[in-house]
Design a protein around this motif. Structure first.
Motif, mmCIF file in Angstrom:
data_model
loop_
_atom_site.group_PDB
_atom_site.id
_atom_site.type_symbol
_atom_site.label_atom_id
_atom_site.label_comp_id
_atom_site.label_asym_id
_atom_site.label_seq_id
_atom_site.Cartn_x
_atom_site.Cartn_y
_atom_site.Cartn_z
ATOM 1 N N SER A 56 26.069 41.734 30.476
ATOM 2 C CA SER A 56 25.074 42.743 30.834
ATOM 3 C C SER A 56 25.784 44.048 31.163
ATOM 4 N N VAL A 57 25.046 44.948 31.745
ATOM 5 C CA VAL A 57 25.597 46.262 32.088
ATOM 6 C C VAL A 57 26.403 46.227 33.383
ATOM 7 N N PHE A 58 26.455 45.074 34.030
ATOM 8 C CA PHE A 58 27.191 44.966 35.289
ATOM 9 C C PHE A 58 28.689 44.894 35.043
ATOM 10 N N LEU A 59 29.435 45.440 35.972
ATOM 11 C CA LEU A 59 30.880 45.277 36.006
ATOM 12 C C LEU A 59 31.193 44.315 37.136
ATOM 13 N N VAL A 60 32.062 43.363 36.885
ATOM 14 C CA VAL A 60 32.446 42.405 37.909
ATOM 15 C C VAL A 60 33.623 42.976 38.688
ATOM 16 N N ILE A 61 33.412 43.222 39.968
ATOM 17 C CA ILE A 61 34.490 43.712 40.829
ATOM 18 C C ILE A 61 35.364 42.537 41.231
ATOM 19 N N SER A 62 34.728 41.454 41.674
ATOM 20 C CA SER A 62 35.464 40.237 42.006
ATOM 21 C C SER A 62 34.492 39.066 42.076
ATOM 22 N N ILE A 63 35.070 37.858 41.986
ATOM 23 C CA ILE A 63 34.309 36.620 42.115
ATOM 24 C C ILE A 63 35.035 35.761 43.135
ATOM 25 N N GLU A 64 34.286 35.262 44.118
ATOM 26 C CA GLU A 64 34.852 34.375 45.139
ATOM 27 C C GLU A 64 34.122 33.043 45.081
ATOM 28 N N GLU A 65 34.889 31.965 45.108
ATOM 29 C CA GLU A 65 34.292 30.636 45.118
ATOM 30 C C GLU A 65 34.763 29.901 46.361
ATOM 31 N N SER A 66 33.837 29.190 46.997
ATOM 32 C CA SER A 66 34.195 28.439 48.205
ATOM 33 C C SER A 66 35.120 27.276 47.832
ATOM 34 N N GLU A 67 35.881 26.816 48.809
ATOM 35 C CA GLU A 67 36.833 25.730 48.568
ATOM 36 C C GLU A 67 36.154 24.436 48.148
ATOM 37 N N ASP A 68 34.942 24.202 48.657
ATOM 38 C CA ASP A 68 34.239 22.974 48.300
ATOM 39 C C ASP A 68 33.354 23.132 47.053
ATOM 40 N N ASN A 69 33.476 24.265 46.373
ATOM 41 C CA ASN A 69 32.742 24.536 45.130
ATOM 42 C C ASN A 69 31.229 24.394 45.271
ATOM 43 N N THR A 70 30.695 24.893 46.376
ATOM 44 C CA THR A 70 29.240 24.877 46.559
ATOM 45 C C THR A 70 28.655 26.281 46.648
ATOM 46 N N GLN A 71 29.517 27.303 46.594
ATOM 47 C CA GLN A 71 29.023 28.683 46.663
ATOM 48 C C GLN A 71 29.946 29.608 45.870
ATOM 49 N N THR A 72 29.320 30.507 45.110
ATOM 50 C CA THR A 72 30.055 31.521 44.363
ATOM 51 C C THR A 72 29.433 32.875 44.664
ATOM 52 N N LYS A 73 30.284 33.866 44.963
ATOM 53 C CA LYS A 73 29.826 35.234 45.213
ATOM 54 C C LYS A 73 30.367 36.140 44.114
ATOM 55 N N TYR A 74 29.453 36.869 43.506
ATOM 56 C CA TYR A 74 29.811 37.849 42.487
ATOM 57 C C TYR A 74 29.605 39.232 43.091
ATOM 58 N N TYR A 75 30.664 40.016 43.159
ATOM 59 C CA TYR A 75 30.556 41.400 43.601
ATOM 60 C C TYR A 75 30.475 42.241 42.336
ATOM 61 N N ILE A 76 29.356 42.926 42.168
ATOM 62 C CA ILE A 76 29.094 43.638 40.924
ATOM 63 C C ILE A 76 28.803 45.107 41.184
ATOM 64 N N SER A 77 28.895 45.886 40.137
ATOM 65 C CA SER A 77 28.522 47.297 40.219
ATOM 66 C C SER A 77 28.149 47.753 38.823
ATOM 67 N N LYS A 78 27.742 48.976 38.745
ATOM 68 C CA LYS A 78 27.525 49.631 37.456
ATOM 69 C C LYS A 78 28.468 50.816 37.422
ATOM 70 N N SER A 79 28.860 51.193 36.228
ATOM 71 C CA SER A 79 29.796 52.306 36.133
ATOM 72 C C SER A 79 29.079 53.562 35.661
ATOM 73 N N ASN A 80 29.580 54.667 36.115
ATOM 74 C CA ASN A 80 29.109 55.979 35.698
ATOM 75 C C ASN A 80 30.329 56.831 35.414
ATOM 76 N N TYR A 81 30.093 57.954 34.830
ATOM 77 C CA TYR A 81 31.192 58.877 34.554
ATOM 78 C C TYR A 81 31.083 60.093 35.449
ATOM 79 N N VAL A 82 32.222 60.491 36.011
ATOM 80 C CA VAL A 82 32.332 61.743 36.747
ATOM 81 C C VAL A 82 33.292 62.577 35.919
#
Length: 139
Positions: A56-82
């Motif tokens: 998709s149009v999202f950029l993945v900043i980082s992905i964190e997964e819990s040690e017990d593999n029951t939770q995943t966090k996706y830090y996302i953003s969109k990019s623009n130009y300056v």
């Protein structure tokens, strides 16, 4: 008598301004996330969310997964130009959590905005992610 009416009117106006100010900064509760629960197992929902983020149009900043593999966090953003430089803006989060009683909870947090940012410039990741997720899970 006139003093009491005037005080009531001033108090009413002040309460109205406070409520309006809170609404412009994300609501009275301060919650910027939206949560939905699905019957599908964690691995299946996580795969769909991963596909949505990667394709998709999202950029993945980082992905964190819990040690017990029951939770995943996706830090996302969109990019623009300056000028000619690409910059990441509007960071949000997608949290996929497997539930002990079965099913999967997905929470999408929209970016935090200052009240001066016009509505037409605000990104609504919740709408985009949940629309794509529900469409994919129905197929």
């Amino acid at each position: 008598m006139v003093g009491k009416v005037f005080k009531s009117m001033v108090l009413g106006c002040m309460v109205g301004l406070v409520v309006q100010g809170c609404a412009g900064t994300g609501g009275l509760g301060g919650s910027s996330g939206s949560t939905r629960t699905y019957e599908q197992e964690y691995a299946a929902v996580k795969k769909v969310v991963n596909d949505i983020v990667q394709n998709s149009v999202f950029l993945v900043i980082s992905i964190e997964e819990s040690e017990d593999n029951t939770q995943t966090k996706y830090y996302i953003s969109k990019s623009n130009y300056v000028g000619e430089q690409q910059v990441n803006q509007h960071q949000g989060t997608i949290i996929v959590t497997g539930l002990a009683e079965g099913g999967t909870r997905v929470e999408v947090e929209n970016p935090e905005y200052h009240y001066t940012v016009p509505n037409y410039e605000k990104e609504d990741y919740r709408r985009e992610v949940f629309r794509r997720l529900e469409k994919a899970l129905q197929e």
